[in-house]
Design a protein around this motif. Structure first.
Motif: not given
Length: 347
Positions: A239-251
């Motif tokens: 969707d164009g959002a700028i995020e940090q590393s997607d590994t953080l989704k595991s937190a």
């Protein structure tokens, strides 16, 4: 819920932001990683449009290096011809032999995917071998480490990435007690290191081992798993959002969120985000017990996502702390032994 595929409007905005940043900071080369989910689900035309749009925005003064990480199930001659034309290097996910791979990597109907992945790998390593970037393998403690490594070597990969399963202090990785005691992952990796290190010639680069060796010898890590180097990438969501590393989704849900978007925010603005700035501080951002650890310069606190604990956030040692300490000290001992033998031989 994110869109299943990035739109052409967001691609254009992303291309403009990448070019803006590269030109403002006189960056000679940009590395674009097409990831997922499964990036091949976007379709060949959409992938081609993405790569060409970013190349055009950067212009001839900035080199664009493109890689793609795939599960291999849709990789075919059509894609490989396109990637050959565009110069896209391809990495595949393979967790060892058929038994080991099919423990987790299954099709929707429950069938294992190993046969399909190895067929795609055979295609890639034929006349498209120059596009072969390497293999990604998630460590599974139930799989034999040496059998896994030997299975990965069959395609002569230029590089192997062994990934530790994502986990943290609230949700420990499989086989690791909640207290973080024991070293099951180091115990799995050490035989592979010894086998890799003792080979008469370098069969492949194992990124984790090579990074630890470089750090022990005063160099830098190539990634964020070990070492004190700053975070060097951002993720653009569909969707164009700028995020940090997607590994953080595991937190926890929303952990990578910055609130920035390619339509309105520069990458320089992202670098000033407090969570992003914290990942640029090196040793100063680590927990007190990490800062006093004898292997801190090599370990670097481990992957940021693996440090999470409710109540204290990411200001903790890695949930893999004991594993990393054991692996690093084992490798350091091997290097010290060989250096001592070399010096003794010169007397």
């Amino acid at each position: 819920m994110q869109p299943r595929r990035i739109s052409k409007a967001v691609i254009a905005q992303t291309a403009a932001r990448i070019a803006e940043h590269a030109h403002a900071h006189r960056i000679p080369a940009v590395h674009l990683i097409l990831h997922g989910g499964e990036p091949l689900l976007a379709g060949a035309d959409h992938i081609a449009h993405t790569v060409r749009a970013i190349k055009q925005a950067l212009g001839p003064g900035v080199r664009l290096d493109v890689s793609l990480q795939s599960n291999g199930l849709r990789l075919d001659e059509t894609y490989l011809r396109l990637f050959d034309e565009l110069g896209v290097r391809v990495g595949l996910s393979l967790d060892g032999d058929a038994e080991g791979h099919d423990r987790h990597r299954r099709r929707g109907d429950g069938r294992g995917s190993h046969a399909a992945v190895t067929a795609a790998l055979d295609l890639l390593t034929g006349r498209y071998r120059h596009l072969y970037a390497g293999l990604l393998c998630t460590v599974e403690l139930r799989n034999d480490p040496l059998a896994t490594y030997e299975a990965l070597l069959r395609s002569a990969p230029p590089r192997i990435d062994f990934l530790l399963p994502h986990g943290n202090w609230e949700t420990p990785p499989p086989g690791l007690p909640a207290a973080g005691d024991g070293t099951p992952y180091a115990d799995w990796l050490i035989p592979v290191f010894d086998r890799w290190y003792a080979a008469p010639r370098q069969e492949t680069e194992v990124r984790l081992f090579a990074d630890i060796l470089r750090l022990l010898l005063g160099g830098r890590s190539s990634g964020e798993v070990v070492g004190l180097g700053p975070a060097r990438m951002v993720v653009i969501e569909t969707d164009g959002a700028i995020e940090q590393s997607d590994t953080l989704k595991s937190a926890y849900p929303g952990a990578p969120t910055t609130g920035f978007h390619v339509s309105r925010d520069t990458f320089d603005a992202v670098l000033r985000h407090p969570a992003v700035m914290a990942r640029q501080l090196g040793r100063g951002a680590l927990a007190a017990e990490c800062q006093s650890c004898p292997v801190v310069r090599v370990c670097g606190g481990g992957l940021y996502a693996h440090r999470y604990r409710p109540g204290s956030g990411f200001g903790n040692p890695s949930v893999y702390c004991h594993d990393l300490f054991r692996l690093i000290t084992h490798i350091r001992g091997v290097v010290e032994r060989d250096v001592a033998a070399l010096l003794e031989g010169r007397r």
